[in-house]
Design a protein around this motif. Structure first.
Motif, PDB file in Angstrom:
ATOM      1  N   LYS A  19     -16.864 -13.396  34.980  1.00 55.17           N
ATOM      2  CA  LYS A  19     -16.601 -11.979  34.656  1.00 55.17           C
ATOM      3  C   LYS A  19     -15.489 -11.833  33.608  1.00 55.17           C
ATOM      4  O   LYS A  19     -15.662 -11.158  32.601  1.00 55.17           O
ATOM      5  CB  LYS A  19     -16.184 -11.204  35.928  1.00 55.17           C
ATOM      6  CG  LYS A  19     -17.195 -11.273  37.056  1.00 55.17           C
ATOM      7  CD  LYS A  19     -16.750 -10.456  38.253  1.00 55.17           C
ATOM      8  CE  LYS A  19     -15.452 -10.947  38.920  1.00 55.17           C
ATOM      9  NZ  LYS A  19     -15.554 -12.314  39.488  1.00 55.17           N
ATOM     10  N   SER A  20     -14.347 -12.477  33.872  1.00 56.13           N
ATOM     11  CA  SER A  20     -13.225 -12.342  32.930  1.00 56.13           C
ATOM     12  C   SER A  20     -13.581 -12.946  31.570  1.00 56.13           C
ATOM     13  O   SER A  20     -13.191 -12.417  30.529  1.00 56.13           O
ATOM     14  CB  SER A  20     -11.969 -13.031  33.472  1.00 56.13           C
ATOM     15  OG  SER A  20     -11.551 -12.404  34.657  1.00 56.13           O
ATOM     16  N   THR A  21     -14.315 -14.042  31.603  1.00 56.39           N
ATOM     17  CA  THR A  21     -14.717 -14.685  30.350  1.00 56.39           C
ATOM     18  C   THR A  21     -15.597 -13.749  29.532  1.00 56.39           C
ATOM     19  O   THR A  21     -15.470 -13.667  28.305  1.00 56.39           O
ATOM     20  CB  THR A  21     -15.450 -16.006  30.651  1.00 56.39           C
ATOM     21  OG1 THR A  21     -14.573 -16.852  31.405  1.00 56.39           O
ATOM     22  CG2 THR A  21     -15.875 -16.718  29.381  1.00 56.39           C
TER      23      THR A  21
ATOM     24  N   PRO B 253      -6.318  -6.307  31.330  1.00 49.84           N
ATOM     25  CA  PRO B 253      -6.539  -7.602  31.979  1.00 49.84           C
ATOM     26  C   PRO B 253      -6.305  -7.504  33.485  1.00 49.84           C
ATOM     27  O   PRO B 253      -5.680  -6.571  33.969  1.00 49.84           O
ATOM     28  CB  PRO B 253      -5.484  -8.515  31.349  1.00 49.84           C
ATOM     29  CG  PRO B 253      -4.778  -7.726  30.320  1.00 49.84           C
ATOM     30  CD  PRO B 253      -5.092  -6.290  30.528  1.00 49.84           C
ATOM     31  N   GLU B 254      -6.798  -8.506  34.208  1.00 52.14           N
ATOM     32  CA  GLU B 254      -6.590  -8.482  35.646  1.00 52.14           C
ATOM     33  C   GLU B 254      -5.129  -8.817  35.945  1.00 52.14           C
ATOM     34  O   GLU B 254      -4.435  -9.442  35.134  1.00 52.14           O
ATOM     35  CB  GLU B 254      -7.578  -9.452  36.311  1.00 52.14           C
ATOM     36  CG  GLU B 254      -7.066 -10.800  36.680  1.00 52.14           C
ATOM     37  CD  GLU B 254      -8.151 -11.655  37.334  1.00 52.14           C
ATOM     38  OE1 GLU B 254      -8.976 -12.225  36.590  1.00 52.14           O
ATOM     39  OE2 GLU B 254      -8.154 -11.764  38.556  1.00 52.14           O
ATOM     40  N   GLY B 255      -4.634  -8.343  37.068  1.00 45.56           N
ATOM     41  CA  GLY B 255      -3.289  -8.729  37.482  1.00 45.56           C
ATOM     42  C   GLY B 255      -2.189  -7.716  37.222  1.00 45.56           C
ATOM     43  O   GLY B 255      -1.043  -7.963  37.537  1.00 45.56           O
TER      44      GLY B 255
ATOM     45  N   VAL C  99     -12.138  -3.123  31.869  1.00 48.75           N
ATOM     46  CA  VAL C  99     -11.139  -3.205  32.937  1.00 48.75           C
ATOM     47  C   VAL C  99     -11.487  -4.367  33.864  1.00 48.75           C
ATOM     48  O   VAL C  99     -12.578  -4.412  34.436  1.00 48.75           O
ATOM     49  CB  VAL C  99     -11.060  -1.898  33.755  1.00 48.75           C
ATOM     50  CG1 VAL C  99      -9.799  -1.895  34.613  1.00 48.75           C
ATOM     51  CG2 VAL C  99     -11.092  -0.670  32.859  1.00 48.75           C
ATOM     52  N   ASP C 100     -10.552  -5.310  33.993  1.00 44.87           N
ATOM     53  CA  ASP C 100     -10.819  -6.514  34.783  1.00 44.87           C
ATOM     54  C   ASP C 100     -10.265  -6.378  36.198  1.00 44.87           C
ATOM     55  O   ASP C 100      -9.048  -6.362  36.393  1.00 44.87           O
ATOM     56  CB  ASP C 100     -10.201  -7.737  34.080  1.00 44.87           C
ATOM     57  CG  ASP C 100     -10.863  -9.039  34.513  1.00 44.87           C
ATOM     58  OD1 ASP C 100     -11.665  -9.011  35.475  1.00 44.87           O
ATOM     59  OD2 ASP C 100     -10.590 -10.081  33.885  1.00 44.87           O
ATOM     60  N   GLU C 101     -11.152  -6.240  37.153  1.00 49.66           N
ATOM     61  CA  GLU C 101     -10.839  -6.171  38.586  1.00 49.66           C
ATOM     62  C   GLU C 101      -9.718  -5.193  38.956  1.00 49.66           C
ATOM     63  O   GLU C 101      -8.709  -5.581  39.549  1.00 49.66           O
ATOM     64  CB  GLU C 101     -10.502  -7.578  39.117  1.00 49.66           C
ATOM     65  CG  GLU C 101     -11.699  -8.505  39.002  1.00 49.66           C
ATOM     66  CD  GLU C 101     -11.677  -9.635  40.007  1.00 49.66           C
ATOM     67  OE1 GLU C 101     -11.206  -9.412  41.141  1.00 49.66           O
ATOM     68  OE2 GLU C 101     -12.141 -10.735  39.661  1.00 49.66           O
ATOM     69  N   PRO C 102      -9.920  -3.916  38.646  1.00 50.90           N
ATOM     70  CA  PRO C 102      -8.893  -2.934  39.012  1.00 50.90           C
ATOM     71  C   PRO C 102      -8.690  -2.798  40.519  1.00 50.90           C
ATOM     72  O   PRO C 102      -7.610  -2.402  40.951  1.00 50.90           O
ATOM     73  CB  PRO C 102      -9.427  -1.624  38.416  1.00 50.90           C
ATOM     74  CG  PRO C 102     -10.896  -1.830  38.253  1.00 50.90           C
ATOM     75  CD  PRO C 102     -11.076  -3.286  37.971  1.00 50.90           C
TER      76      PRO C 102
HETATM   77 MG   LIG Z   1     -11.683 -12.858  36.641  1.00 48.56          MG
END
Ligand SMILES: [Mg+2]
Ligand SMILES: Nc1ncnc2c1ncn2[C@@H]1O[C@H](COP(=O)(O)OP(=O)(O)O)[C@@H](O)[C@H]1O
Length: 250
Positions: free
Chosen positions: A40-42, A82-84, A158-161
């Motif tokens: 997913k992030s990639t 980004p996630e985090g 949006v990565d894993e909100p």
């Molecule tokens: Mg990810």
């Protein structure tokens, strides 16, 4: 608006994406769902220009994006959260937001952008003088989304909100994303590890596992969660596909 056509990404010998295709229409909320390590992030990083696919194309508004050019994609109206939840812990909410606009000289337009974005986030307005590190997880998620919106994106990635947020807070974050879409004509591509809770907010869903898209459909047609579960865990796949070994890159 966005078309990802058969992209392949490798990290050294690891094949992270093995031919991912996905499209997002103007004004949609599309969710890319898959387990940890699925790619997913990639996928988002490839769209944003952070990683370079060795095969495939990414097309925005009918024009191919040059790979690995994050500054170009930003200029074209793409923004990645980004996630985090990377907030600056010792800076206040206001200072965290200013990071997004400090290069800009058009003061009046910047002021108008703050006004516009903060109206979407009453909670952040209340906490404008608090250090970022003192915010709850949900507030930090809102802060990084607000910061991205200050760059006036047309397409927000949006990565894993939802990661690590209480269910009620997840709903609040999505309600803000929906409000932003309405107020700003935003289009959204969102990664999530779980479809639970977010299905009702999405227009369409893709399920990715082990570098392949396994399923995509209208969120309304996937509401019972059964097809998603099968795609997510690989139930009913050919045995070879279910336990596909990590092949080496060519
Ligand atoms: Mg990810
Ligand atoms: N920078 C990297 N270097 C090496 N391998 C990576 C890197 N980033 C991700 N990977 C690997 O690529 C695969 C896909 O990762 P990722 O896109 O982060 O998945 P997800 O976001 O769905 O959890 C995983 O096997 C992960 O370990």
């Amino acid at each position: 608006m966005l078309e990802i056509n058969d992209i392949h990404v490798t990290y050294g010998r690891l094949r992270a994406l093995k031919g991912v295709s996905l499209s997002v229409r103007q004004g949609e909320i599309v969710c890319l769902i898959g387990p940890n390590g699925a790619g997913k992030s990639t996928t988002l990083a490839a769209v944003a220009g952070g990683v370079v696919p060795h095969r495939g194309t990414i097309v925005l508004d009918g024009k191919p994006l040059a790979a690995g050019r994050p500054e170009q994609t930003a200029r074209l109206g793409l923004s990645l959260v980004p996630e985090g939840r990377h907030v600056f812990g010792t800076l206040t909410v206001a200072e965290n937001l200013r990071v997004a606009t400090y290069m800009r000289r058009d003061r009046a337009a910047v002021a108008a952008d703050y006004e516009r974005v903060l109206n979407l986030f009453p909670r952040l307005k209340e906490r404008i003088g608090s250090p970022g590190g003192r915010l709850s997880g949900g507030e930090q998620q809102m802060l990084v989304i607000a910061r991205a919106l200050l760059t006036r994106p047309r397409l927000l990635l949006v990565d894993e909100p939802s990661l690590g947020l209480a269910p009620k807070i997840v709903d609040q974050v999505y309600e803000i994303l929906l409000a932003a879409r309405k107020a700003e004509g935003l289009t959204l591509l969102i990664n999530e590890q779980s479809s639970h809770r977010i299905l009702k907010h999405a227009d369409r869903v893709y399920v990715i596992r082990n570098g392949h898209i396994r399923l995509h459909d209208d969120a309304a047609k996937l509401a019972d969660g059964e097809a998603i579960k099968r795609a997510y865990f690989g139930f009913g796949d050919e045995p070879a596909a279910a336990d596909e070994p990590e092949e080496e890159a060519a």
